[in-house]
Scaffold this active site. Structure first.
Site, short mmCIF file in Angstrom:
data_model
loop_
_atom_site.label_atom_id
_atom_site.label_comp_id
_atom_site.label_asym_id
_atom_site.label_seq_id
_atom_site.Cartn_x
_atom_site.Cartn_y
_atom_site.Cartn_z
N GLU A 135 0.85 -1.20 0.00
CA GLU A 135 0.00 0.00 0.00
C GLU A 135 0.88 1.24 0.00
OE1 GLU A 135 -3.11 -0.09 2.97
OE2 GLU A 135 -3.49 -2.19 2.59
N HIS A 255 -8.18 9.87 3.33
CA HIS A 255 -7.87 8.76 2.41
C HIS A 255 -8.10 9.27 0.99
CE1 HIS A 255 -7.87 4.86 0.50
NE2 HIS A 255 -7.49 4.30 1.64
N ARG A 301 -0.29 8.86 1.92
CA ARG A 301 -1.65 9.36 1.69
C ARG A 301 -1.78 10.87 1.69
NH1 ARG A 301 -4.95 5.03 5.34
NH2 ARG A 301 -4.44 3.34 3.91
N HIS A 362 -10.51 9.90 7.06
CA HIS A 362 -10.37 8.45 7.21
C HIS A 362 -9.90 8.05 8.60
CE1 HIS A 362 -9.70 4.35 5.98
NE2 HIS A 362 -8.39 4.42 6.21
N ARG A 397 -0.31 8.80 9.23
CA ARG A 397 -0.23 7.36 9.52
C ARG A 397 0.13 6.57 8.25
NH1 ARG A 397 -3.81 3.09 8.99
NH2 ARG A 397 -5.48 4.47 8.29
#
Ligand code: SIN
Length: 584
Positions: A135, A255, A301, A362, A397
């Site tokens: 990811e 997100h 992100r 998110h 994060r």
């Protein structure tokens, strides 16, 4: 922060001694991954009550798609662990606590092995080992997943069946925790349990030597969100009212890819879709992330979300798209069955169609400030998972580190809560055993005068708050616009926080006002751009803001937050590849 946020200690008036009394050793509030894992650990040393405001499986964890980031193999060299640590630090933009990062990343293996021994069904690779996906922000394939895109659901199935079987755990579902009870209102007392409301049993007092908050985040504070309706920040707001310090509230992760179908609820389209090779394109099918960052669609992100917003401003378009049309036939449906089903509801077939997406709130990075043993700043109160701020995530994060943190800090909080239990020579929490707890009960009284101010429509306050947070405290912020939000929150506060509600809808809006106010205060104070916090009027990252900002009800409204220094930008920037692009 307006004084009324500081003055209000409880949401409702009550006299504790007049309410039904329930006792346990550890009270766990919240039933996501962190709460379930905490309850299991705490049940090894005492009686546990787990309170959840909905059904046990209605949490953000259940909705988690991507997976759990974890380095597993014994044969993997320490380099694999080091690389996970470094990717976490890099994504965190100088605000991670390196020792916490190390602790969590190194604890992944035992926590995952434990889940496997409890029957967790991870998806397997051709060698029969847990398959590993990639990811955003991860340089390696290290994200374990289950049911394709249903990892959270499988984690909850595995943990909750164990919780239901544990004789020392009682589950109170559909039970709303209103406020923590403390031996003193001035911030130096101990937490001795909580006042709760159940539609059938009414108000109750649950006394506990230790209380663990695991209520998740506050994504519902934003109009566009991937979070379920339960994520209203209740635990964070109640910890603040009880006097605990909250940290890094400015940091809210957006997100990049939520399904954007006008008029429908937003739904997460997992980053793992990009991890499997999908592109982000605009209406002209131009891959606009290429050239913006070395990792293109798989940049962290914050970078991708900001780039989407910038691109939309440049092009004047309303949304961007994911393009997975080049996937092998049948692969999308097999790897992402839940997302495929969702897309099919809107007639979107990823084999033929572009998937319309936009960013959405998110993950709440800030929260209840905890040390490396999950202790908050007040005795008897622990926090874990998204409601806490442990220093793992820093300013942004890393994908799939949240289920991992929930497992690691959940276990830690549950285990550490034993230190509050009475010992032969005295007791850890200063509560004087069960007799001491009930003695405390006689003292706790909440008086709230009735207000003669007019009433606002609660539904309207909730939706206007969410809209203004999205517009002005979303992906790109600006000082004067945040000042306007502050004034609006202050207005809603005046007419909403003075009321006494008797059901969760009112309490949730009151809690959301607390959380939004704290996000706004922290974002106004942080005069820089870092990680998820981007200010148009303060575009540079500033080393004097390389600190955790701590907010507490005990400080005066005019005071700046207490600041805890961080290890800093050097740790984050040691990898120049993904470090770029974080400066505003
Ligand atoms: C996702 O599947 O994209 C979400 C995973 C996460 O938030 O860590």
């Amino acid at each position: 922060m307006h004084a009324q946020f500081q003055n209000r200690r409880y949401l409702i008036p009550f006299r504790a001694r007049l309410l039904p009394q329930i006792f346990c050793d550890t009270l766990v509030i919240g039933s996501g991954v962190a709460g379930l894992r905490a309850a299991l650990a705490a049940s090894e040393h005492g009686e546990v009550i787990l309170v959840t405001k909905s059904d046990v499986d209605r949490s953000a964890t259940t909705w988690a798609q991507g997976g759990v980031a974890a380095v597993l193999e014994t044969t993997d060299t320490d380099d694999a662990v080091e690389s996970h640590i470094q990717d976490t630090l890099t994504a965190g933009c100088g605000l991670c606590s390196p020792s916490v990062v190390e602790q969590v990343v190194r604890s992944a293996r035992p926590r995952i092995e434990e889940l496997l021994s409890w029957g967790m069904q991870f998806d397997l690779d051709e060698n029969g080992r847990p398959a590993r996906a990639r990811e955003g922000g991860h340089r390696d394939h290290r994200v374990l997943h289950a049911g394709g895109d249903a990892t959270g659901k499988e984690v909850v199935r595995c943990l909750s069946s164990r919780v239901c079987d544990a004789p020392a755990i009682r589950i109170f579902d559909h039970c709303f925790a209103l406020d923590l009870l403390t031996t003193s209102d001035s911030g130096n007392g101990s937490v001795v349990g909580a006042i709760t409301h159940h539609p059938k049993y009414g108000l109750q007092v649950i006394w506990a030597y230790a209380t663990i908050i695991a209520t998740g985040g506050s994504g519902q504070a934003y109009r566009e969100t991937t979070n379920p309706p339960v994520c209203t920040g209740d635990g964070v707001a109640m910890a603040y009212r009880a006097g605990a310090a909250l940290a890094d509230m400015a940091f809210v992760q957006f997100h990049p890819t939520t399904l954007y179908v006008a008029g429908s609820e937003r739904a997460l389209i997992s980053e793992a879709v990009r991890g499997e090779g999908a592109y982000l394109v605009d209406r002209r099918e131009n891959r606009f992330m290429v050239g913006r960052h070395e990792m293109a669609e798989l940049a962290p992100r914050d970078v991708v979300s900001r780039s989407i917003i910038e691109h939309l401003v440049e092009t004047g378009e309303t949304n961007v798209f994911l393009d997975a049309r080049h996937f092998k036939p049948g692969f999308f449906q097999k790897r992402f069955p839940g997302i495929s089903q969702k897309l099919a509801q809107f007639g979107i077939d990823p084999a033929d169609d572009l998937i319309p997406v936009n960013p959405g709130a998110h993950y709440t990075i800030g929260g209840i400030w905890v040390d490396d043993a999950a202790r908050s700043t007040i005795n008897g109160l622990y926090a874990c998972g998204e409601s806490s701020c442990s220093g793992l995530h820093g300013g942004n994060r890393l994908a799939s580190n949240s289920l991992l943190e929930g497992l690691v800090y959940g276990e830690l909080a549950g285990r550490m809560s034993a230190e509050c239990r009475p010992t032969v020579n005295g007791n850890g929490n200063g509560n004087g055993g069960r007799a001491g707890l009930s003695e405390s009960s006689k003292q706790i009284i909440s008086d709230i005068p009735l207000s003669d101010r007019g009433e606002l429509d609660l539904h309207d306050v909730r939706s206007s708050l969410r809209s203004v947070m999205w517009r002005h405290l979303g992906i790109v912020r600006d000082g004067p616009l945040m000042d306007d939000v502050r004034e609006m929150i202050e207005f809603w506060r005046r007419y909403t926080l003075d009321k006494i509600f008797d059901d969760p809808k009112g309490w949730e809006v009151q809690n959301m006002l607390y959380v939004c106010s704290l996000i706004c205060e922290s974002a106004r104070w942080r005069r820089e751009s870092r990680g998820t916090h981007t200010r148009a009027d303060e575009p540079a990252r500033r080393s004097d803001f390389c600190v955790h900002d701590l907010w507490s009800r005990m400080q005066r409204p005019e005071d700046a937050p207490a600041c805890v220094p961080c290890a800093g930008d050097a740790a984050a920037d040691s990898d120049a590849v993904v470090g770029q692009g974080h400066e505003g």
